[in-house]
Design an enzyme around this catalytic site. Structure first.
Site, mmCIF file in Angstrom:
data_model
loop_
_atom_site.group_PDB
_atom_site.id
_atom_site.type_symbol
_atom_site.label_atom_id
_atom_site.label_comp_id
_atom_site.label_asym_id
_atom_site.label_seq_id
_atom_site.Cartn_x
_atom_site.Cartn_y
_atom_site.Cartn_z
ATOM 1 N N GLU A 114 -1.339 -8.340 5.104
ATOM 2 C CA GLU A 114 -1.151 -8.438 6.566
ATOM 3 C C GLU A 114 -2.448 -8.171 7.325
ATOM 4 O OE1 GLU A 114 -0.820 -5.900 4.860
ATOM 5 O OE2 GLU A 114 -1.025 -4.077 6.024
ATOM 6 N N HIS B 194 -3.852 -5.331 1.177
ATOM 7 C CA HIS B 194 -3.159 -5.559 2.453
ATOM 8 C C HIS B 194 -3.149 -7.036 2.848
ATOM 9 C CE1 HIS B 194 -2.493 -1.432 3.924
ATOM 10 N NE2 HIS B 194 -3.591 -1.127 3.257
ATOM 11 N N CYS C 198 0.827 -1.216 0.000
ATOM 12 C CA CYS C 198 0.000 0.000 0.000
ATOM 13 C C CYS C 198 0.858 1.261 0.000
ATOM 14 C CB CYS C 198 -0.981 -0.051 1.182
ATOM 15 S SG CYS C 198 -2.305 1.164 1.053
#
Lengths: 85, 230
Positions: B205, B203, B86
């Site tokens: 994560e 994302h 990102c």
């Protein structure tokens, strides 16, 4: 050494979709400004810098644009004016 | 194996990355402050999501000059793996670690939602734990995620198989309906020519815990362990 005020226009490069410009153009059309063909929205940066000559000040700001103020992948820039602060 | 996670002023996904590494895959992680010049012995670096320096000027434009970026660049030049997520992707592009740029979403709005991305290449250190063509559900959270590049760069990326992830629709096709931000060629993630720097807007994560209903990001971290530890 003198102090100069250098103004730079930075706009999205031609060919890069500028959705903000499109939205503004649409709004202008709805206000009745039918003559509007294209709008590009960018940034105006004003740099006060010390230099020997106006040309030197412009040259320095051009280098600043190439290295930081503009991203050549997506933006064009032009020195709009060089004057006194 | 040790992951180094860089924290810039304004990073907000650094802790998610830390928890994914430590709790998700049971590896070691070290937080790296952007003003340092020490990578803490990291084997892999993560440039996390967020809004470094408030996205002033352009997203990533100032973060690129953070002191630690000198070491990040040397690490990448030496073949070290860098996962740029990102805002990290935006920083990597501004720093020239990856080609192209990320600009305002075509729809002008900030987008925070789940999207579908297809894994286009499983030969990378970041995606070898996925199946070819696998469609993942990953969250996005960005206002400037539209990938743009010169036609020549796009052709290079496509020709060399460096488009690693692409936004797709419900049928798994890279159609306009599946493209949340107007990215050229529905590009969600690309890798550099050397294959060691991977940038993506979604994302992984934040999708690394089955308890949260979204485990699709975890294999990206497992891929790195498999490749780097090997």
């Amino acid at each position: 050494m003198s102090r100069f005020r250098v103004s730079v226009h930075i706009v999205p490069r031609t060919g890069i979709l500028d959705p903000q410009g499109h939205a503004v153009a649409d709004a202008l059309h709805s206000l009745g400004f039918a003559q509007v063909r294209d709008v590009r929205v960018g940034r105006h940066v004003v740099v006060d810098a010390d230099a020997e000559t106006p040309e030197a000040a412009g040259h320095a700001v051009r280098a600043m644009c190439e290295r930081l103020l503009a991203n050549p992948v997506i933006e064009d820039f032009e020195i709009a004016s060089i004057g006194r602060p | 194996m040790r992951f180094g996670i860089v924290t810039f002023p304004g990073s907000n996904s650094d802790i998610d990355a830390y928890q994914t590494v430590v709790d998700g895959i049971g590896e070691e992680a070290v937080m790296l402050w952007h003003k340092g010049h020490d990578l803490g012995g990291a084997d892999v670096l993560i440039l996390p999501g967020g809004f470094a320096y408030g996205d002033y000027l352009r997203a990533g434009a100032i973060a690129r000059f953070s002191p630690i970026m000198r070491e990040v660049r040397a690490f990448a030049d030496g073949g070290g793996r860098v996962l740029a997520i990102c805002n990290g992707f935006q920083i990597a592009c501004e720093a020239g670690l990856l080609p192209g740029a990320l600009v305002r979403n075509a729809g002008l709005k900030f987008l925070g939602r789940s999207v579908r991305v297809r894994v286009e290449s499983t030969g990378t250190a970041f995606t070898n734990a996925y199946a070819p063509g696998q469609v993942l559900r990953l969250p996005i959270a960005h206002g400037e995620g539209r990938f743009v590049a010169d036609q020549q760069v796009i052709e290079e990326l496509e020709g060399e198989g460096r488009v690693v992830m692409r936004y797709v629709d419900a049928a798994g096709d890279p159609a306009p309906e599946g493209n949340p931000n107007g990215s050229m060629h529905n590009i969600a993630g690309i890798i550099n020519a050397a294959g060691n720097v991977f940038g993506l807007m979604p994302h992984p994560e934040r999708a690394a815990d089955a308890l949260l209903g979204a485990p699709d990001g975890l294999p990206m971290f497992e891929s790195l362990v498999a490749r780097v530890a090997a």
